[in-house]
Design a protein around this motif. Structure first.
Motif, PDB file in Angstrom:
ATOM      1  N   PHE A 183      -8.827  -9.537  -3.777  1.00 51.04           N
ATOM      2  CA  PHE A 183      -8.806  -8.559  -2.700  1.00 51.04           C
ATOM      3  C   PHE A 183     -10.236  -8.118  -2.374  1.00 51.04           C
ATOM      4  N   ASP A 238      -5.282   2.056   4.656  1.00 52.74           N
ATOM      5  CA  ASP A 238      -5.304   0.661   4.228  1.00 52.74           C
ATOM      6  C   ASP A 238      -5.406   0.551   2.707  1.00 52.74           C
ATOM      7  N   VAL A 281      -2.866  -1.237   0.010  1.00 51.38           N
ATOM      8  CA  VAL A 281      -3.280  -2.222  -0.989  1.00 51.38           C
ATOM      9  C   VAL A 281      -2.862  -1.768  -2.379  1.00 51.38           C
ATOM     10  N   VAL A 329       0.854  -2.570  -2.733  1.00 53.43           N
ATOM     11  CA  VAL A 329       1.088  -4.004  -2.891  1.00 53.43           C
ATOM     12  C   VAL A 329       0.637  -4.479  -4.265  1.00 53.43           C
ATOM     13  N   PHE A 347      -7.953 -12.139   0.261  1.00 49.34           N
ATOM     14  CA  PHE A 347      -7.427 -11.251   1.301  1.00 49.34           C
ATOM     15  C   PHE A 347      -8.481 -10.185   1.589  1.00 49.34           C
ATOM     16  N   PHE A 358      -9.537  -6.905   3.807  1.00 46.73           N
ATOM     17  CA  PHE A 358      -8.967  -5.796   4.572  1.00 46.73           C
ATOM     18  C   PHE A 358     -10.090  -5.025   5.258  1.00 46.73           C
ATOM     19  N   MET A 418      -6.977  -9.323   7.035  1.00 49.33           N
ATOM     20  CA  MET A 418      -5.974  -8.319   7.378  1.00 49.33           C
ATOM     21  C   MET A 418      -6.694  -7.245   8.199  1.00 49.33           C
ATOM     22  N   LEU A 443       0.401  -2.479   8.103  1.00 50.80           N
ATOM     23  CA  LEU A 443      -0.365  -3.267   7.143  1.00 50.80           C
ATOM     24  C   LEU A 443       0.408  -3.532   5.859  1.00 50.80           C
ATOM     25  N   THR A 488       1.034  -7.292   4.492  1.00 51.24           N
ATOM     26  CA  THR A 488       0.452  -7.713   3.225  1.00 51.24           C
ATOM     27  C   THR A 488       1.531  -8.119   2.237  1.00 51.24           C
ATOM     28  N   SER A 489       2.621  -7.384   2.218  1.00 48.14           N
ATOM     29  CA  SER A 489       3.731  -7.726   1.318  1.00 48.14           C
ATOM     30  C   SER A 489       4.290  -9.098   1.642  1.00 48.14           C
ATOM     31  N   THR A 518       1.662 -11.990   0.610  1.00 50.70           N
ATOM     32  CA  THR A 518       1.406 -12.127  -0.823  1.00 50.70           C
ATOM     33  C   THR A 518       2.673 -12.412  -1.625  1.00 50.70           C
TER      34      THR A 518
END
Length: 959
Positions: free
Chosen positions: A299, A310, A314, A317, A394, A396, A424, A477, A481-482, A485
């Motif tokens: 990340f 954001d 994260v 997640v 990833f 962000f 993202m 977001l 993201t979910s 990933t």
């Protein structure tokens, strides 16, 4: 009872192999390296399995079989072996004339210095988890180590075991012939079997052949042996002939088998030393072996003020991934975090502990801001160099890149590491919108027009890496993201990927084989429609959410994901859009491939070398493809497919054996392209019929008429001491002024020429001077990327160098074990009896101190403590059941010197009485004796184990 040398002599009768670059029955450096790696890796996995109370069955010596026995995917293991092999081979290509790298010209001590200093760098890199740099340096130092047994008279003196002092700098390697001492006589015609002088062999004087490639300037001291062979001009100077054992056809080819087997044992011994210094699990990580089969979780997070939402997403997640996957086969193999803002980026957090990663994420706070652009590409550069190859990152952010000048560097690292980067992006247009209520539409519109171009940089980088640029609102977001990933298995493969800008109507096909599970389609873009057609002819429109082909779908922002029904065969997807879009089809499968472009070597041996930057475009070329995860797979087609168009170049495929396939192309496309592989495999199916499979590379590849090279010889940075890194820029096209850029991920101060002038089809040299600050931690790796760009930006290429920071090592001696007491009451019923010992461990008055003491063998209880009156002394106590009569301690000091100390309580066969076997660490060779108390040097014990391992693991195959 056999003596150790006699026993190893029997165990080492394993067949033929060789050191040269030739094919045939002789084995190369690459094969010697591979066999030793497989051997040591199996031993390490066995030790871990037994420590966990698991059974372990020795597999056959193949990459897939060893990886399976270690409960790990094979792709990263094979990738690691190939890298080490390539670095080993390149010593012959790029350091051909440096005798010390080949143990020629009696430069044995100089060669040992290369090995021992490189070994220190490997150990330091491993301590900091910089495994890629450790692999590269390992490959380089294995070359002189292995060459010693082919280029010297070690084998001719009757030695069946390695010269263990080659990997230590505090001992003698033996008596090396003085420059004035004659060592050889003329060969008897083509028969060189007896050309080494008898007194040299009887007095055990070490010599190696002299070598010179340059006609008319070749010479050697009077009476000296030559290397021999067609390329060696000294072999025609008396004494004529040679002594090398590189191949079966070499001057001393009759000893080729013996030399190779000792070289395999020596390579295994060096790997065991690295293993001892690192520990079993870190050693396996260096080898690309991890029981956690999930992909690395990487990340990158913008931490400026507007990113609080954001960061919260994260965190959610991350916790979900950790909670659901820890302890499962999808647990990430490593966790990496890189924060960035302006003006800072980093530090990089890399850990295998999920709680450390969770805490690092939770500690992030969103602060500052004001000037919207951030140091996103600087952070990405750091992440690309810190993550394992073939990772997925990833990133962000809700802001543009302030450091867009790093674009070419980032793309170079993406191509070199084959890493996928997903962006993202919240506040889709790039710059953050002001939150004040009085912002007018007139204020917003100019920002929007500017932001479109800013966001395009992220889209371009995503496309280049085979990733996605997902543009969502902050409230969306977490959902996006979910989704992306959800699949983090290292067995994720790409079946198809295409990008179109501008969008257009186009039909794409992809083949699904029986091994593919969790078939998923990703689409990014606005106003995109499609029609899916299954292998059975059933179709489903994107507007139909109740069809039979799509089992689940989700849409958020510009991102759509489709879960497809599992159906083997040829699928088709018809895309319709006038807007830019990216289409990606992935699944989970053990069957995948690795690939490397090849070019004609510039070294004197000819042959091919791996291209680790951009291949030459517009001309013919070759590509080596290696299939992983299936021993039955056959590649039938290798196609270079334009990334943004429909152009294709088909290769002529030749099977090379061992899962390798060589593809020749009439031309390498000038446009960006990907590699598409098609073939057949039964994939272990109960049905014997084969199924077709299709795999595609994710990373886009750009060709170039420019080449940038830099030799690997100098790769260690001493803190505070400038290091000069030479490089060469060549062009096969038009000359002119080429802009030079040299960047490093640690922001170390450097100097380099801003440009070089090249003639048409010419070359020019330059130097980067780099300095590590005095306080840099030993083992830190700096990744240096040097790029050259033609005038007007029409063409560019790069070279990537990894340099290890290493403080001068003054502690070169191993720790010492001293047995204080050993007591036992062992009886015939071992369950009812115990034994215990006490050991004192020291690292000498000038040592760095004991860092770690662990068990390599033994099921008892180990305790350590510092002596109350002397902190340089570590006291060790161990007790165990008499059913576990053996214990082996591994003692490591703070610079990686390793000692192993073996103790045992057993009954002797002769008297039936109890005996103690002690094999403490020793700095000098000892001859084994057979007695009630038997003493065996650490080096000899290791060599014995290496020999035994080779026998047990099936190295007695006929090569």
């Amino acid at each position: 009872m056999f003596g150790l040398a006699a026993l190893c002599f029997l165990l080492l009768q394993t067949g033929a192999s060789g050191f040269g670059l030739s094919s045939g029955e002789s084995l190369s450096h690459q094969e010697i390296t591979k066999r030793a790696i497989l051997n040591t890796t199996v031993q390490t996995c066995r030790a871990l399995a037994l420590a966990e109370g698991k059974d372990f069955t020795f597999p056959s010596l193949t990459v897939d079989a060893v990886a399976a026995a270690c409960e790990a995917p094979s792709k990263s293991f094979l990738q690691t072996i190939q890298l080490i092999q390539t670095k080993n081979k390149r010593v012959d290509y790029f350091l051909f004339f440096l005798a010390q790298y080949h143990m020629d010209n009696e430069q044995i001590l100089e060669g040992r210095k290369i090995i021992t200093e490189g070994l220190a760098a490997v150990k330091a890199s491993n301590r900091e988890q910089n495994f890629e740099a450790a692999r590269e340096k390992l490959g380089q130092i294995l070359h002189p180590l292995q060459d010693f047994y082919s280029h010297s008279n070690w084998v001719e003196m009757g030695n069946k075991l390695p010269n263990s002092n080659l990997i230590r700098s505090d001992t003698s390697v033996g008596n090396i012939a003085a420059e004035s001492r004659a060592t050889c006589r003329n060969c008897n015609g083509d028969d060189c079997t007896n050309n080494i002088l008898e007194d040299i062999l009887q007095e055990r004087i070490i010599t190696s052949g002299y070598f010179n490639f340059v006609p008319f300037f070749s010479s050697k001291p009077k009476g000296k042996c030559s290397h021999g062979g067609f390329l060696d001009r000294t072999s025609n100077i008396e004494p004529k002939g040679g002594i090398n054992k590189d191949t079966l056809d070499s001057s001393h080819g009759h000893l080729h088998m013996e030399a190779v087997n000792v070289a395999i044992a020596a390579t295994s011994e060096l790997l065991e030393d690295i293993r001892g210094a690192a520990g079993d699990k870190p050693f396996l990580q260096m080898m690309g072996i991890s029981k956690e089969s999930g992909k690395p979780l990487c990340f990158m997070i913008d931490t400026t003020g507007s990113m609080s939402d954001d960061i919260a997403a994260v965190r959610t997640v991350t916790s979900d991934i950790i909670d659901r996957r820890v302890g499962t086969q999808d647990e990430p193999s490593v966790y990496i975090l890189v924060p960035f803002n302006d003006p800072d980026f980093g530090p990089l957090t890399r850990t295998t502990d999920p709680e450390v990663f969770r805490n690092a994420i939770n500690s992030l706070t969103a602060t500052g801001g004001g000037d919207p652009p951030e140091m996103s590409l600087s952070g990405l550069q750091l992440a690309l160099t810190g993550a394992p190859p073939s990772s997925e990152i990833f990133l962000f952010t809700d802001a543009a890149a302030k450091d867009a000048h790093l674009r070419s560097t980032v793309i170079a690292l993406i191509e070199q590491t084959k890493t996928v980067v997903n962006f993202m992006i919240t506040a889709v247009l790039g710059f953050r919108r002001r939150r004040q209520s009085d912002d007018s539409l007139q204020q917003q519109q100019p920002i929007s027009r500017m932001a479109r171009s800013d966001a395009q940089l992220y889209r371009d980088l995503a496309q280049a890496s085979g990733g996605l640029a997902i543009e969502v609102s902050k409230s969306e977001l977490l959902e996006a993201t979910s989704i992306i990933t959800q699949t983090s298995s290292s067995s994720l493969v790409t079946l198809l990927q295409a990008a179109r800008n501008p969008g257009k109507a186009e039909n794409f096909t992809f083949t699904v084989d029986e091994s593919v599970k969790n078939l998923t389609v990703y689409i990014t873009g606005n106003s995109v429609t499609f029609t899916l057609i299954s292998p059975s002819g059933v179709s489903q429109e994107s507007t139909n959410t109740t069809g039979s082909l799509i089992t689940a779908s989700q849409s958020v922002g510009n991102f759509k994901t489709l879960q497809l029904k599992q159906q083997v065969g040829l699928w088709e997807i018809q895309m319709v859009s006038t807007n830019p879009y990216i289409l990606k089809v992935v699944g989970e499968s053990p069957v995948d491939f690795l690939f490397n472009f090849l070019e004609e070597s510039q070294g004197p041996f000819g042959g091919f070398d791996v291209v680790d930057n951009r291949p030459r475009g517009g001309v013919n070329g070759s590509l080596m493809v290696t299939v992983t995860g299936s021993e039955s797979a056959t590649v039938t087609e290798v196609i270079l497919v334009e990334s943004s168009g429909s152009g294709e170049v088909n290769g002529n495929v030749e099977a090379q054996g061992g899962g390798d396939f060589l593809a020749h192309f009439d031309r390498i496309p000038a446009e960006e392209f990907v590699v598409l592989v098609k073939g057949q495999s039964n994939n272990g199916s109960s049905r014997m019929s084969s199924t077709n499979f299709q795999r595609q590379s994710s990373t886009n590849i750009s060709a170039s008429a420019v080449a940038v090279t830099s030799p690997d010889s100098d790769s260690v940075l001493v803190p505070g001491t400038p290091l000069s890194v030479p490089f060469t820029v060549m062009t096969s096209g038009a000359g002119g002024t080429f802009s030079i850029q040299a960047t490093n991920d640690q922001s170390f101060p450097s100097t380099f020429p801003s440009s070089l002038m090249l003639e048409t089809d010419g070359s020019a040299n330059g130097t980067v001077t780099l300095t590590a600050p005095l306080n840099t931690v030993s083992g830190t790796v700096v990744t240096l990327t040097i790029s050259a760009e033609a005038s007007g930006g029409t063409d560019t290429n790069y070279v990537v160098r990894r340099l290890t920071v290493l403080e001068t090592v003054t502690d070169i001696t191993k720790p010492v074990c001293e047995l204080l007491s050993l007591q036992s009451n062992c009886s015939d019923n071992c369950v009812l009896s115990m034994w215990e010992l006490s050991v004192q461990v020291t690292d000498g008055a000038n040592g760095t101190g004991v860092d770690r003491i662990t068990l390599r063998q033994g099921n008892g209880t180990l305790n350590t403590s510092l002596a109350t009156d002397n902190e340089n002394i570590t006291l060790v106590s161990y007790n165990a059941s008499c059913c576990s009569p053996d214990v082996e301690l591994v003692v490591v000091d703070r610079v990686g010197n390793v000692a192993t100390c073996f103790y045992s309580v057993r009954k002797t066969a002769a008297t039936g009485s109890q005996a103690v076997t002690v094999a403490p660490a020793s700095n000098s060779p000892q001859r084994p004796t057979v007695a009630a108390v038997e003493s065996l040097s650490n080096r000899a014990a290791q060599s014995f184990l290496v020999c035994l391992s080779i026998m047990v693991l099936g190295l007695s195959l006929t090569f």
